[in-house]
Design a protein around this motif. Sequence first.
Motif, PDB file in Angstrom:
ATOM      1  N   ARG A   1      17.506 -20.715  91.921  1.00  0.00           N
ATOM      2  CA  ARG A   1      16.819 -21.064  92.899  1.00  0.00           C
ATOM      3  C   ARG A   1      15.783 -19.861  93.172  1.00  0.00           C
ATOM      4  NH1 ARG A   1      19.537 -24.973  97.356  1.00  0.00           N
ATOM      5  NH2 ARG A   1      17.670 -24.004  98.498  1.00  0.00           N
ATOM      6  N   ALA A   2      16.070 -18.783  93.051  1.00  0.00           N
ATOM      7  CA  ALA A   2      15.232 -17.748  93.454  1.00  0.00           C
ATOM      8  C   ALA A   2      14.001 -17.851  92.390  1.00  0.00           C
ATOM      9  CB  ALA A   2      15.591 -16.447  93.389  1.00  0.00           C
ATOM     10  N   ARG A   3      14.382 -18.004  91.215  1.00  0.00           N
ATOM     11  CA  ARG A   3      13.514 -17.896  89.918  1.00  0.00           C
ATOM     12  C   ARG A   3      12.449 -19.133  90.332  1.00  0.00           C
ATOM     13  NH1 ARG A   3      13.866 -14.705  85.771  1.00  0.00           N
ATOM     14  NH2 ARG A   3      15.796 -13.556  85.508  1.00  0.00           N
ATOM     15  N   LEU A   4      12.987 -20.337  90.859  1.00  0.00           N
ATOM     16  CA  LEU A   4      12.059 -21.436  90.969  1.00  0.00           C
ATOM     17  C   LEU A   4      11.184 -21.384  92.132  1.00  0.00           C
ATOM     18  CD1 LEU A   4      14.123 -24.510  90.063  1.00  0.00           C
ATOM     19  CD2 LEU A   4      12.411 -23.601  88.857  1.00  0.00           C
ATOM     20  N   GLU A   5      11.925 -20.623  93.273  1.00  0.00           N
ATOM     21  CA  GLU A   5      10.889 -20.277  94.483  1.00  0.00           C
ATOM     22  C   GLU A   5       9.679 -19.339  94.129  1.00  0.00           C
ATOM     23  OE1 GLU A   5      13.143 -18.942  97.612  1.00  0.00           O
ATOM     24  OE2 GLU A   5      14.149 -20.897  97.999  1.00  0.00           O
ATOM     25  N   LEU A   6      10.184 -18.224  93.146  1.00  0.00           N
ATOM     26  CA  LEU A   6       9.129 -17.248  92.715  1.00  0.00           C
ATOM     27  C   LEU A   6       8.030 -18.171  91.835  1.00  0.00           C
ATOM     28  CD1 LEU A   6       8.290 -14.382  92.372  1.00  0.00           C
ATOM     29  CD2 LEU A   6       9.635 -14.263  90.261  1.00  0.00           C
ATOM     30  N   SER A   7       8.357 -18.850  90.986  1.00  0.00           N
ATOM     31  CA  SER A   7       7.552 -19.980  90.246  1.00  0.00           C
ATOM     32  C   SER A   7       6.544 -20.616  91.134  1.00  0.00           C
ATOM     33  CB  SER A   7       8.292 -20.753  89.350  1.00  0.00           C
ATOM     34  OG  SER A   7       7.321 -21.757  88.582  1.00  0.00           O
ATOM     35  N   ALA A   8       7.099 -21.406  92.114  1.00  0.00           N
ATOM     36  CA  ALA A   8       6.359 -21.948  93.465  1.00  0.00           C
ATOM     37  C   ALA A   8       5.347 -20.925  93.865  1.00  0.00           C
ATOM     38  CB  ALA A   8       7.378 -22.923  94.245  1.00  0.00           C
ATOM     39  N   LEU A   9       6.041 -20.000  94.326  1.00  0.00           N
ATOM     40  CA  LEU A   9       4.951 -19.067  94.998  1.00  0.00           C
ATOM     41  C   LEU A   9       3.753 -18.582  94.169  1.00  0.00           C
ATOM     42  CD1 LEU A   9       4.339 -17.082  97.299  1.00  0.00           C
ATOM     43  CD2 LEU A   9       5.972 -15.386  96.234  1.00  0.00           C
ATOM     44  N   ARG A  10       3.959 -18.207  92.696  1.00  0.00           N
ATOM     45  CA  ARG A  10       2.943 -18.048  91.887  1.00  0.00           C
ATOM     46  C   ARG A  10       1.836 -18.900  91.859  1.00  0.00           C
ATOM     47  NH1 ARG A  10       3.633 -14.450  87.416  1.00  0.00           N
ATOM     48  NH2 ARG A  10       2.524 -15.987  86.164  1.00  0.00           N
ATOM     49  N   GLU A  11       2.274 -20.413  91.673  1.00  0.00           N
ATOM     50  CA  GLU A  11       1.314 -21.454  91.703  1.00  0.00           C
ATOM     51  C   GLU A  11       0.603 -21.623  93.038  1.00  0.00           C
ATOM     52  OE1 GLU A  11       1.409 -26.230  90.432  1.00  0.00           O
ATOM     53  OE2 GLU A  11       3.296 -25.041  90.542  1.00  0.00           O
ATOM     54  N   TRP A  12       1.298 -21.423  94.210  1.00  0.00           N
ATOM     55  CA  TRP A  12       0.794 -21.531  95.527  1.00  0.00           C
ATOM     56  C   TRP A  12      -0.310 -20.697  95.694  1.00  0.00           C
ATOM     57  CZ3 TRP A  12      -0.044 -25.049  99.325  1.00  0.00           C
ATOM     58  CH2 TRP A  12      -0.171 -24.342 100.598  1.00  0.00           C
ATOM     59  N   ARG A  13       0.003 -19.101  95.275  1.00  0.00           N
ATOM     60  CA  ARG A  13      -1.032 -18.259  95.277  1.00  0.00           C
ATOM     61  C   ARG A  13      -2.294 -18.534  94.400  1.00  0.00           C
ATOM     62  NH1 ARG A  13       2.031 -12.352  94.988  1.00  0.00           N
ATOM     63  NH2 ARG A  13       3.161 -12.528  97.187  1.00  0.00           N
ATOM     64  N   LEU A  14      -2.080 -19.150  93.325  1.00  0.00           N
ATOM     65  CA  LEU A  14      -3.058 -19.682  92.556  1.00  0.00           C
ATOM     66  C   LEU A  14      -4.095 -20.455  93.063  1.00  0.00           C
ATOM     67  CD1 LEU A  14      -4.391 -19.651  89.633  1.00  0.00           C
ATOM     68  CD2 LEU A  14      -2.528 -21.295  89.119  1.00  0.00           C
ATOM     69  N   TYR A  15      -3.614 -21.475  93.537  1.00  0.00           N
ATOM     70  CA  TYR A  15      -4.333 -22.497  94.226  1.00  0.00           C
ATOM     71  C   TYR A  15      -5.153 -21.724  95.503  1.00  0.00           C
ATOM     72  CZ  TYR A  15      -1.945 -25.685  91.364  1.00  0.00           C
ATOM     73  OH  TYR A  15      -1.174 -26.362  90.326  1.00  0.00           O
ATOM     74  N   SER A  16      -4.233 -20.932  96.239  1.00  0.00           N
ATOM     75  CA  SER A  16      -4.949 -20.246  97.433  1.00  0.00           C
ATOM     76  C   SER A  16      -6.268 -19.337  96.990  1.00  0.00           C
ATOM     77  CB  SER A  16      -3.957 -19.536  98.180  1.00  0.00           C
ATOM     78  OG  SER A  16      -2.846 -20.442  98.504  1.00  0.00           O
ATOM     79  N   ARG A  17      -6.121 -18.771  95.722  1.00  0.00           N
ATOM     80  CA  ARG A  17      -6.977 -17.898  95.470  1.00  0.00           C
ATOM     81  C   ARG A  17      -8.191 -18.779  94.522  1.00  0.00           C
ATOM     82  NH1 ARG A  17      -2.548 -14.788  93.330  1.00  0.00           N
ATOM     83  NH2 ARG A  17      -2.915 -15.771  91.350  1.00  0.00           N
ATOM     84  N   HIS A  18      -7.830 -19.806  93.832  1.00  0.00           N
ATOM     85  CA  HIS A  18      -8.823 -20.469  93.292  1.00  0.00           C
ATOM     86  C   HIS A  18      -8.714 -22.153  93.495  1.00  0.00           C
ATOM     87  CE1 HIS A  18      -9.174 -16.713  90.881  1.00  0.00           C
ATOM     88  NE2 HIS A  18      -7.935 -16.857  90.736  1.00  0.00           N
ATOM     89  N   PRO A  19      -8.920 -22.441  94.527  1.00  0.00           N
ATOM     90  CA  PRO A  19      -8.961 -24.080  94.953  1.00  0.00           C
ATOM     91  C   PRO A  19      -9.138 -24.986  93.731  1.00  0.00           C
ATOM     92  CG  PRO A  19      -9.568 -22.752  96.748  1.00  0.00           C
ATOM     93  CD  PRO A  19      -9.877 -21.920  95.741  1.00  0.00           C
ATOM     94  N   TRP A  20     -10.239 -24.741  93.102  1.00  0.00           N
ATOM     95  CA  TRP A  20     -10.784 -25.561  92.117  1.00  0.00           C
ATOM     96  C   TRP A  20     -10.069 -25.964  91.180  1.00  0.00           C
ATOM     97  CZ3 TRP A  20     -10.999 -23.355  87.407  1.00  0.00           C
ATOM     98  CH2 TRP A  20     -11.065 -21.997  87.270  1.00  0.00           C
ATOM     99  N   VAL A  21      -8.704 -24.968  90.709  1.00  0.00           N
ATOM    100  CA  VAL A  21      -7.986 -25.214  89.700  1.00  0.00           C
ATOM    101  C   VAL A  21      -7.042 -26.361  89.785  1.00  0.00           C
ATOM    102  CG1 VAL A  21      -5.789 -24.095  88.558  1.00  0.00           C
ATOM    103  CG2 VAL A  21      -7.705 -22.755  89.283  1.00  0.00           C
ATOM    104  N   LEU A  22      -6.936 -26.744  91.173  1.00  0.00           N
ATOM    105  CA  LEU A  22      -6.139 -27.928  91.532  1.00  0.00           C
ATOM    106  C   LEU A  22      -6.433 -29.253  90.747  1.00  0.00           C
ATOM    107  CD1 LEU A  22      -3.208 -29.002  93.162  1.00  0.00           C
ATOM    108  CD2 LEU A  22      -5.008 -29.188  94.978  1.00  0.00           C
ATOM    109  N   GLN A  23      -7.778 -29.451  90.919  1.00  0.00           N
ATOM    110  CA  GLN A  23      -8.311 -30.686  90.372  1.00  0.00           C
ATOM    111  C   GLN A  23      -8.222 -30.620  88.998  1.00  0.00           C
ATOM    112  OE1 GLN A  23     -13.000 -30.788  90.925  1.00  0.00           O
ATOM    113  NE2 GLN A  23     -12.323 -29.199  92.265  1.00  0.00           N
ATOM    114  N   VAL A  24      -8.297 -29.604  88.288  1.00  0.00           N
ATOM    115  CA  VAL A  24      -8.261 -29.509  86.773  1.00  0.00           C
ATOM    116  C   VAL A  24      -6.727 -29.717  86.317  1.00  0.00           C
ATOM    117  CG1 VAL A  24      -8.820 -28.380  84.777  1.00  0.00           C
ATOM    118  CG2 VAL A  24     -10.274 -28.010  86.857  1.00  0.00           C
ATOM    119  N   ILE A  25      -5.791 -29.008  87.091  1.00  0.00           N
ATOM    120  CA  ILE A  25      -4.469 -28.876  86.505  1.00  0.00           C
ATOM    121  C   ILE A  25      -3.466 -30.181  86.798  1.00  0.00           C
ATOM    122  CG2 ILE A  25      -3.433 -27.594  88.539  1.00  0.00           C
ATOM    123  CD1 ILE A  25      -3.233 -26.651  84.606  1.00  0.00           C
ATOM    124  N   ALA A  26      -3.850 -30.621  87.798  1.00  0.00           N
ATOM    125  CA  ALA A  26      -3.037 -31.897  88.612  1.00  0.00           C
ATOM    126  C   ALA A  26      -3.192 -33.297  87.995  1.00  0.00           C
ATOM    127  CB  ALA A  26      -3.097 -31.969  89.940  1.00  0.00           C
TER     128      ALA A  26
END
Length: 252
Positions: free
Chosen positions: A90-115
Amino acid sequence: MEVDKPTKPEPIPREPREGLTLERIVGTGIEIADTEGLETLSMRRVAADLGVGTMSLYRYVSSKDALIELMVDRVHGEDKNLTPVPDDWRARLELSALREWRLYSRHPWVLQVIATPQPPLGPNILADLERAMGALDGLGLDPVMMHWVTIAVSAQVQGAALLRVSEWEAERRTGVTTRQWRAAKMPMLSEILESGQFPMLSSLLERQEEIAHIDEWLWFSLRRLLDGVAVFVEERENSGSTDIGPGLRKAL
């Protein structure tokens, strides 16, 4: 007799501050997308910011789409220093989610490419997916199930990120924050709710200060999702089943 419309000449390239490299091209593309949005990105614009001719970029990258894929993979390589949590899926998946959340927070444009069902598949992107699937290793799930759980977690993050990016875009476009928007809508909303037709929403309005922000909603919903995964894993262990269930398979 028709006269050709004059075309805007390509800007005279400035002298590049240092040697042109693929790393500089990708980095410049990221800077443009971060500050002005992906819609402003073009090979011409990147070349102008680098002080070189547009055609010189094509010695390093074949097209704008290829450049965007390199940009997305580059930013997926960030956040390498987050400490992994051993023996806790669970903690590892939460860490994975945190990494992705931070990515979109720093680079919002990535969402339209990766989703998308057809995302870029660079080494850093694949490493993130491998890491997330690896969090489930040892739980008795086959690779398909591990992938589904991973995608479910990512979809939860992407849904929250879509709201966050839309919020930023609305504020940029209108100059009105979400808090200001809610305050402006409150008189009309209160008048509608006074009709008594919406008791649930009326009770919610009484506790509006407790309504979760996007970040809080994300972590609440993510942990409820992981609660469900835990039940799913336990049921499979107890039953020895390897199927997703006849009801769900029929619905699919």
